[in-house]
Design an enzyme around this catalytic site. Structure first.
Site, short mmCIF file in Angstrom:
data_model
loop_
_atom_site.label_atom_id
_atom_site.label_comp_id
_atom_site.label_asym_id
_atom_site.label_seq_id
_atom_site.Cartn_x
_atom_site.Cartn_y
_atom_site.Cartn_z
N TYR A 43 -64.77 -6.31 14.52
CA TYR A 43 -64.87 -5.40 15.66
C TYR A 43 -65.82 -6.02 16.67
CZ TYR A 43 -63.95 -0.97 17.93
OH TYR A 43 -63.54 -0.03 18.83
N LYS A 98 -38.88 6.76 4.08
CA LYS A 98 -38.29 5.51 4.56
C LYS A 98 -39.38 4.44 4.67
CE LYS A 98 -34.47 3.72 6.44
NZ LYS A 98 -33.07 4.04 6.19
#
Lengths: 444, 165
Positions: A43, A98
Site C-alpha cells: 500500500y 457460479k
C-alpha cells in the site's frame, strides 16, 4: 426417496447451509504480510508508483494487479435458472455458485455482480464501466432476446472477452457432444440434418456454432412454440426487429422450407437438439422412430427432459443426452466455462468468437477417448479436462489475434495446470485446517 | 448493384390473394411500431375490396409486383395525389412497400422503385414521397440511403387515451 422428495431435501439443505455459511466465496490477500513494513509496498507509499506504471500503460494492469485472473459474473436477474425474473438480489446465490465453480474448476477469481439495470443500454453501460477491473465477463441469466443484444454490443465494445454462458457455454458443450455422437454413429457434420427444438438463447447460439463447425445451414431446422421456423412465417417481420439473430436463422436454415409442427421437422432428421419445454412428451416416441437410423437425441430441458432417455432409445435413437447428472451423457456448461476462461485469461485475450469455441468443443470431444453411447462427453470430475481446454483456447486466441500474452500450447498447459492446482490445494488445505467449516447438521 | 434476377410488373386482379397476404403482413408490422396502426382483422372482405379497387383504378393508384419466375418477391402500392397549391401539382406517394423476408437484402426494393419511376415518367410526374411508421428505422434507413429526405412529419394521438389532467 423419490425425486420430488430428493429435490425438497436439497432445497432445505441449500437454504440452511446458506444461512450458516453466509456466502460461498470471499477474497483474501494473495501476498505475504508479516508486519507494518509490508504495507509500504503493498500500500502507501510504494503502491503509488505501481499506479503510475499503469497510468503510463493501462495494459500493465494485467501484469501489476489481479486483473489477469479476475472476471465479473454479471446478470440483471431477469431469467434466473428456471425461476424467471427474480431480480438482482435474488440472483446472487446463483452467481455466487457460479463464481465458486469458476474458482474450483478453473482457478479463476470470479466476482458475482448482479446489476440493477432496467434495460439493455443501462446493462451495457454498467458492464463497460466495469471493464478496467476485469480480464473478462461472464454474462448469466439474462432474458432473451435482450441477452443477444447485450452480448453483441459488449463483444464489440470491450477489450476483454464477453461470454454469455447460457448461449455460448451451452452451444459449446452441445457441439462437443454432437462431435462424439457423430463419430460414434459414423456421421459427418456436412451431411447431417438437425432439428433444433426451442429457439431461445441456447439453441440460437448452438445453430450459429453448428454452422461455424461445418453443418450446412439448409440442413438445420429451428422449431419454436409456434412450430417450424420457415421463411414465410407471419411473425418474421417483427422478428427482424425484436430478434435479428432468430430472423437471420429463419432465412438461412430449413433449406426444404418445411412448415408446421415439430414432427414435420423431425421426420428424416439425424439429430435432435432440444432446449424446450421441460416436460416429457414434448418430443414423442413416434416422432423419434421417424428419424434416420441410429439417430442422436439431445433432450436438454431441466429438470425434466423433453423425452425420457429410455423412450428415445427404444424408439431407435442410438445416443441420448440430457441436462441431468443422473442420466448418462450430461450436457453441462460446467465442462466448458472453467477451461475456456482459464485459457482466455492466460492469453490475456481481447475477445472470443465462434472459431475459438469450435476448437474448445473439439478439444472437449477429443478428451473423451474411447467412445461409448453412454460416454460422449467428459464428466465434471475429469480435472485434467480444464487445463487441456484452457491451453487449446489460449492457442486459439493467439491464432485469432486476440492474445496479449503469447505462449506455446505446452506453456499455456503448464500455466493452467499450475494455477488450477495451486488454487485447489488452497481450498483443500483450508478445509483440512478448518478455515472452511464443515457442513452443519440439518434436522430433517 | 446486385441483380435480383427478377422483374417488375403491374398487379392484376388475379394477384389479389397474394397481394392481400403481403399487405396484411406489412400492416401487422406497422401495428408493432404504433398502436394507432392496429389491424382491422374482423373485416378482411372490405380491405380486400379496397385493394382490388386500387389494382383496377390505374388512374389514381400504381400497384406493382416484383416477381421471380412464378414467385412474388414484393409489392409496392402508391397513390397519385393532387397538390393543388404547389408546383408541380401532382406527386406519387408510396403507401406500401413490402418485400418477403427471404428476398430482402437482394435489391428488390430498388427493383420496385425502378418500376415506379418508369411509370411516373410515363405520366409526367416527378415528385415521389413515401410514408411509413416513424419507428420503422429499417424503412427510414432504406429511403435515406437512396436520397429521400424528410419532408413532412405526421403526429397523432388517440383522444380517448387521454387521462384527465
Amino acid at each position: 426417496m423419490n425425486s420430488g422428495e430428493r429435490t425438497a431435501r436439497f432445497n432445505k439443505l441449500a437454504v440452511e447451509y446458506s444461512r450458516y455459511f453466509k456466502g460461498k466465496i470471499r477474497t483474501i490477500p494473495n501476498v505475504p504480510i508479516h508486519s507494518l513494513k509490508d504495507f509500504s509496498y503493498w500500500y502507501t507509499p510504494g503502491v503509488a508508483e505501481v499506479s503510475m506504471e499503469i497510468s503510463r500503460n493501462p495494459e500493465e494492469s494485467f501484469n501489476l494487479t489481479g486483473r489477469w485472473n479476475t472476471i465479473g459474473i454479471v446478470t440483471d436477474g431477469t431469467r434466473v435458472l428456471g425461476i424467471g425474473n427474480v431480480g438482482p438480489e435474488a440472483a446472487m446465490p446463483v452467481m455466487e455458485g457460479k463464481a465458486m465453480l469458476f474458482n474450483l474448476l478453473g482457478g479463476v477469481n470470479a466476482i458475482p455482480l448482479p446489476l440493477r439495470t432496467s434495460n439493455k443500454d443501462e446493462f451495457v453501460a454498467a458492464v463497460s464501466a466495469l471493464e478496467p477491473s476485469f480480464g473478462g465477463f461472464n454474462l448469466e441469466d439474462i432474458e432473451s432476446p435482450k441477452c443477444f443484444f447485450v452480448l453483441k454490443e459488449l463483444q464489440e465494445k470491450l477489450s476483454v472477452p464477453a461470454w454469455h454462458d447460457d448461449q455460448l457455454g451451452t452451444a459449446c458443450i452441445i457441439l462437443a457432444g454432437l462431435i462424439n455422437s457423430m463419430r460414434y454413429t459414423g456421421r459427418k457434420a456436412e451431411d447431417s440434418t438437425v432439428t433444433l427444438i426451442g429457439s431461445g438463447a441456447a439453441n440460437i447460439a448452438a445453430a450459429h456454432l453448428l454452422i461455424e463447425a461445418g453443418f450446412k445451414p439448409g440442413n438445420l431446422i429451428m422449431v419454436d412454440s409456434k412450430g417450424i421456423l420457415d421463411k414465410e412465417r407471419e411473425d418474421l417481420d417483427s422478428l427482424m426487429f425484436t430478434n435479428p439473430w432468430k430472423y437471420e436463422l429463419a432465412l438461412k436454415t430449413n433449406g426444404e422450407n418445411r412448415k408446421g409442427p415439430i414432427e414435420n421437422a423431425i421426420k428424416g432428421s439425424d439429430i435432435i437438439v432440444s432446449a424446450a419445454k421441460a416436460q416429457p412428451g414434448t418430443i414423442k416416441k413416434e416422432w423419434v422412430s421417424q428419424m434416420n437410423k441410429d439417430s442422436i437425441v439431445f433432450a436438454l430441458a431441466n429438470p425434466l427432459p423433453e423425452i425420457w432417455p429410455e423412450d428415445a432409445l427404444s424408439s431407435g435413437a442410438k445416443i441420448v443426452a440430457t441436462g441431468r447428472g443422473d442420466f448418462p451423457n450430461q450436457i453441462n456448461n460446467s465442462l466448458v466455462f472453467p477451461g475456456v476462461f482459464r485459457g482466455m485469461l492466460d492469453a490475456r485475450s481481447r475477445g472470443v468468437n465462434f472459431k475459438i469455441m469450435v476448437k474448445a468443443a473439439q478439444e472437449i470431444a477429443n478428451y473423451v477417448g474411447a467412445l461409448q453411447p453412454d460416454k460422449i462427453v467428459p464428466s465434471m470430475d475429469d480435472w485434467e479436462l480444464f487445463p487441456q481446454v484452457a491451453s487449446t483456447v489460449a492457442r486459439a486466441a493467439v491464432d485469432e489475434g486476440y492474445a496479449r500474452k503469447i505462449d506455446s500450447r505446452e506453456g499455456y498447459l503448464k500455466t493452467a495446470r499450475e494455477t488450477i492446482s495451486l488454487n485447489r490445494t488452497m481450498i483443500e488445505k483450508s478445509m483440512d485446517l478448518g478455515f472452511i467449516k464443515k457442513l452443519p447438521e440439518v434436522k430433517e | 448493384m446486385k441483380d435480383t434476377g427478377g422483374t417488375v410488373r403491374k398487379a392484376t386482379e388475379a394477384d389479389i390473394d397474394q397481394f392481400m397476404s403481403m399487405i396484411m403482413r406489412m400492416k401487422k408490422l406497422n401495428g408493432e411500431f404504433d398502436s394507432l396502426f392496429r389491424v382491422r382483422e374482423g373485416d378482411m372482405e372490405s380491405i380486400k375490396e379496397y385493394y382490388l379497387r386500387c389494382i383496377k383504378d390505374q388512374e389514381n393508384f400504381i400497384t406493382l409486383l416484383a416477381v421471380k419466375k412464378d414467385k412474388i418477391m414484393g409489392l409496392l402500392k402508391a397513390e397519385i395525389r393532387e397538390r393543388i397549391s404547389y408546383e408541380p401539382s401532382r406527386e406519387v406517394r408510396i403507401i406500401d412497400l413490402y418485400i418477403m423476408p427471404e428476398f430482402r437484402r437482394k435489391n428488390v426494393g430498388n427493383l420496385l422503385l425502378g418500376g415506379i419511376y418508369e411509370e411516373m415518367k410515363k405520366r409526367g410526374i416527378s415528385i415521389i414521397t413515401a410514408e411509413f411508421p416513424s419507428l420503422n428505422l429499417i424503412a427510414l434507413n432504406f429511403y435515406e440511403k437512396i436520397g429521400y429526405r424528410q419532408v413532412t412529419s405526421v403526429y397523432g394521438k388517440n383522444i380517448l387515451d387521454d387521462s384527465p389532467d
